[in-house]
Write a protein that holds these residues in place. Structure first.
Motif, PDB file in Angstrom:
ATOM      1  N   LEU A  97       0.827  -1.156  -0.279  1.00 15.61           N
ATOM      2  CA  LEU A  97      -0.003   0.054   0.100  1.00 15.61           C
ATOM      3  C   LEU A  97       0.860   1.206  -0.115  1.00 15.61           C
ATOM      4  O   LEU A  97       1.912   1.272   0.382  1.00 15.61           O
ATOM      5  N   ILE A  98       0.301   2.360  -0.554  1.00 14.43           N
ATOM      6  CA  ILE A  98       1.347   3.601  -0.512  1.00 14.43           C
ATOM      7  C   ILE A  98       0.827   4.545   0.494  1.00 14.43           C
ATOM      8  O   ILE A  98      -0.395   4.679   0.676  1.00 14.43           O
ATOM      9  N   ASN A  99       1.820   5.066   1.263  1.00 12.22           N
ATOM     10  CA  ASN A  99       1.711   5.956   2.179  1.00 12.22           C
ATOM     11  C   ASN A  99       0.663   5.506   3.370  1.00 12.22           C
ATOM     12  O   ASN A  99      -0.464   6.406   3.627  1.00 12.22           O
ATOM     13  N   ILE A 100       0.910   4.543   4.045  1.00 10.90           N
ATOM     14  CA  ILE A 100      -0.005   4.027   5.120  1.00 10.90           C
ATOM     15  C   ILE A 100      -0.154   5.008   6.178  1.00 10.90           C
ATOM     16  O   ILE A 100       0.947   5.305   6.759  1.00 10.90           O
ATOM     17  N   ASN A 101      -1.233   5.010   6.761  1.00  7.60           N
ATOM     18  CA  ASN A 101      -1.459   6.026   8.183  1.00  7.60           C
ATOM     19  C   ASN A 101      -2.465   5.198   8.924  1.00  7.60           C
ATOM     20  O   ASN A 101      -3.507   5.025   8.481  1.00  7.60           O
ATOM     21  N   ILE A 102      -2.188   4.960  10.081  1.00  9.36           N
ATOM     22  CA  ILE A 102      -2.983   4.380  11.003  1.00  9.36           C
ATOM     23  C   ILE A 102      -4.231   5.435  11.787  1.00  9.36           C
ATOM     24  O   ILE A 102      -3.626   6.264  12.368  1.00  9.36           O
ATOM     25  N   GLU A 103      -5.196   5.331  11.323  1.00 12.79           N
ATOM     26  CA  GLU A 103      -6.344   6.479  11.919  1.00 12.79           C
ATOM     27  C   GLU A 103      -6.901   6.038  13.114  1.00 12.79           C
ATOM     28  O   GLU A 103      -7.087   6.908  13.985  1.00 12.79           O
ATOM     29  N   SER A 104      -7.367   4.853  13.566  1.00  9.99           N
ATOM     30  CA  SER A 104      -7.851   4.313  14.724  1.00  9.99           C
ATOM     31  C   SER A 104      -7.856   3.022  14.867  1.00  9.99           C
ATOM     32  O   SER A 104      -7.762   2.236  13.994  1.00  9.99           O
ATOM     33  N   ILE A 105      -7.986   2.539  16.169  1.00  8.38           N
ATOM     34  CA  ILE A 105      -7.792   0.942  16.563  1.00  8.38           C
ATOM     35  C   ILE A 105      -8.949   0.796  17.569  1.00  8.38           C
ATOM     36  O   ILE A 105      -8.890   1.624  18.626  1.00  8.38           O
ATOM     37  N   ASN A 106     -10.241   0.204  17.334  1.00 11.15           N
ATOM     38  CA  ASN A 106     -11.220   0.164  18.198  1.00 11.15           C
ATOM     39  C   ASN A 106     -11.727  -1.447  18.149  1.00 11.15           C
ATOM     40  O   ASN A 106     -11.277  -2.101  17.477  1.00 11.15           O
ATOM     41  N   GLU A 107     -12.442  -1.767  18.894  1.00 18.43           N
ATOM     42  CA  GLU A 107     -13.004  -2.920  19.156  1.00 18.43           C
ATOM     43  C   GLU A 107     -14.575  -2.953  19.619  1.00 18.43           C
ATOM     44  O   GLU A 107     -15.330  -2.136  20.039  1.00 18.43           O
ATOM     45  N   ASN A 108     -15.114  -4.107  19.157  1.00 16.33           N
ATOM     46  CA  ASN A 108     -16.696  -4.310  19.666  1.00 16.33           C
ATOM     47  C   ASN A 108     -16.702  -5.601  20.257  1.00 16.33           C
ATOM     48  O   ASN A 108     -15.429  -6.283  20.594  1.00 16.33           O
ATOM     49  N   ASP A 109     -17.855  -6.211  20.470  1.00 18.84           N
ATOM     50  CA  ASP A 109     -17.791  -7.658  21.032  1.00 18.84           C
ATOM     51  C   ASP A 109     -16.984  -8.546  20.360  1.00 18.84           C
ATOM     52  O   ASP A 109     -16.546  -9.551  21.011  1.00 18.84           O
ATOM     53  N   ILE A 116      -7.302   2.351   8.577  1.00 21.82           N
ATOM     54  CA  ILE A 116      -6.144   2.963   7.882  1.00 21.82           C
ATOM     55  C   ILE A 116      -6.687   3.845   6.742  1.00 21.82           C
ATOM     56  O   ILE A 116      -7.403   3.528   6.025  1.00 21.82           O
ATOM     57  N   THR A 117      -5.627   4.674   6.414  1.00 23.12           N
ATOM     58  CA  THR A 117      -5.847   5.498   4.914  1.00 23.12           C
ATOM     59  C   THR A 117      -4.563   5.270   4.128  1.00 23.12           C
ATOM     60  O   THR A 117      -3.331   4.732   4.869  1.00 23.12           O
ATOM     61  N   SER A 118      -4.642   5.042   3.081  1.00 30.67           N
ATOM     62  CA  SER A 118      -3.557   4.863   2.223  1.00 30.67           C
ATOM     63  C   SER A 118      -3.580   5.209   1.027  1.00 30.67           C
ATOM     64  O   SER A 118      -4.869   5.668   0.403  1.00 30.67           O
ATOM     65  N   GLY A 119      -2.719   5.716  -0.085  1.00 27.19           N
ATOM     66  CA  GLY A 119      -2.765   6.131  -1.568  1.00 27.19           C
ATOM     67  C   GLY A 119      -1.908   7.358  -1.420  1.00 27.19           C
ATOM     68  O   GLY A 119      -1.661   7.808  -0.441  1.00 27.19           O
ATOM     69  N   ASN A 120      -1.961   7.789  -2.896  1.00 22.56           N
ATOM     70  CA  ASN A 120      -1.279   8.978  -3.003  1.00 22.56           C
ATOM     71  C   ASN A 120      -1.963  10.342  -2.490  1.00 22.56           C
ATOM     72  O   ASN A 120      -3.400   9.940  -2.116  1.00 22.56           O
ATOM     73  N   PHE A 121      -1.662  11.461  -2.593  1.00 19.78           N
ATOM     74  CA  PHE A 121      -2.263  12.585  -1.817  1.00 19.78           C
ATOM     75  C   PHE A 121      -3.812  12.922  -2.431  1.00 19.78           C
ATOM     76  O   PHE A 121      -4.567  13.220  -1.677  1.00 19.78           O
ATOM     77  N   LYS A 122      -3.931  12.842  -3.533  1.00 23.09           N
ATOM     78  CA  LYS A 122      -5.285  12.948  -4.177  1.00 23.09           C
ATOM     79  C   LYS A 122      -6.252  11.870  -4.230  1.00 23.09           C
ATOM     80  O   LYS A 122      -7.332  11.937  -4.474  1.00 23.09           O
ATOM     81  N   GLU A 123      -5.575  10.965  -4.153  1.00 20.04           N
ATOM     82  CA  GLU A 123      -6.458   9.595  -4.138  1.00 20.04           C
ATOM     83  C   GLU A 123      -6.588   8.523  -2.805  1.00 20.04           C
ATOM     84  O   GLU A 123      -6.409   7.415  -2.823  1.00 20.04           O
ATOM     85  N   ARG A 124      -6.551   9.260  -1.546  1.00 19.93           N
ATOM     86  CA  ARG A 124      -6.576   8.635  -0.317  1.00 19.93           C
ATOM     87  C   ARG A 124      -7.610   7.692  -0.213  1.00 19.93           C
ATOM     88  O   ARG A 124      -8.832   8.079  -0.608  1.00 19.93           O
ATOM     89  N   LYS A 125      -7.489   6.444   0.157  1.00 19.71           N
ATOM     90  CA  LYS A 125      -8.484   5.577   0.310  1.00 19.71           C
ATOM     91  C   LYS A 125      -8.638   5.193   2.092  1.00 19.71           C
ATOM     92  O   LYS A 125      -7.611   5.269   2.863  1.00 19.71           O
TER      93      LYS A 125
END
Length: 133
Positions: A97-109, A116-125
């Motif tokens: 993946l390109i330019n990975i950033n961890i946005e959050s880590i959560n849990e449910n039951d 995460i977000t990844s991708g080039n500047f204008k194409e972040r997913k």
């Protein structure tokens, strides 16, 4: 006289004290050396019953596959360890993946959700990685 005694005591104490010499052991494992050397980001999260460690590493130059640049892709490794007397850990990997950033880590039951977000500047997913408990 008092100052002379204090100076003598301090100097005698400082001469007899020295720091411990800690000698590191060189590890001759090229795969581990490359892995540790390519770490871009590390994030740890403690949840109710789990510890989540996320490690992002960089790949070789040009690995992103953009013909006009030598941009690198990243891999993310996610370790899920359950609390207890013995750690029960599972390791997951997502590659290229390109330019990975961890946005959050959560849990449910039932699941642990790493967003995460990844991708080039204008194409972040935005992607959700779901790990079953």
């Amino acid at each position: 006289m008092k100052n002379i005694i204090i100076i003598l005591l301090v100097s005698s104490l400082s001469i007899s004290c020295k720091a411990q010499n800690i000698i590191p052991n060189e590890l001759k494992n090229p795969e581990l050396n490359h892995f540790i050397g390519s770490i871009v980001k590390y994030q740890k999260s403690e949840l109710k019953n789990n510890i989540i460690d996320c490690i992002i590493i960089s790949n070789l130059s040009g690995s992103a596959g953009n013909s006009e640049s030598d941009e690198v892709s990243n891999n993310i490794f996610i370790s899920n360890c359950q609390y207890g007397e013995l750690l029960d850990c599972k390791l997951y990997a997502i590659d290229n993946l390109i330019n990975i950033n961890i946005e959050s880590i959560n849990e449910n039951d039932t699941d642990i959700i790493v967003q995460i977000t990844s991708g080039n500047f204008k194409e972040r997913k935005i992607s959700k990685i779901i790990i079953h408990k």
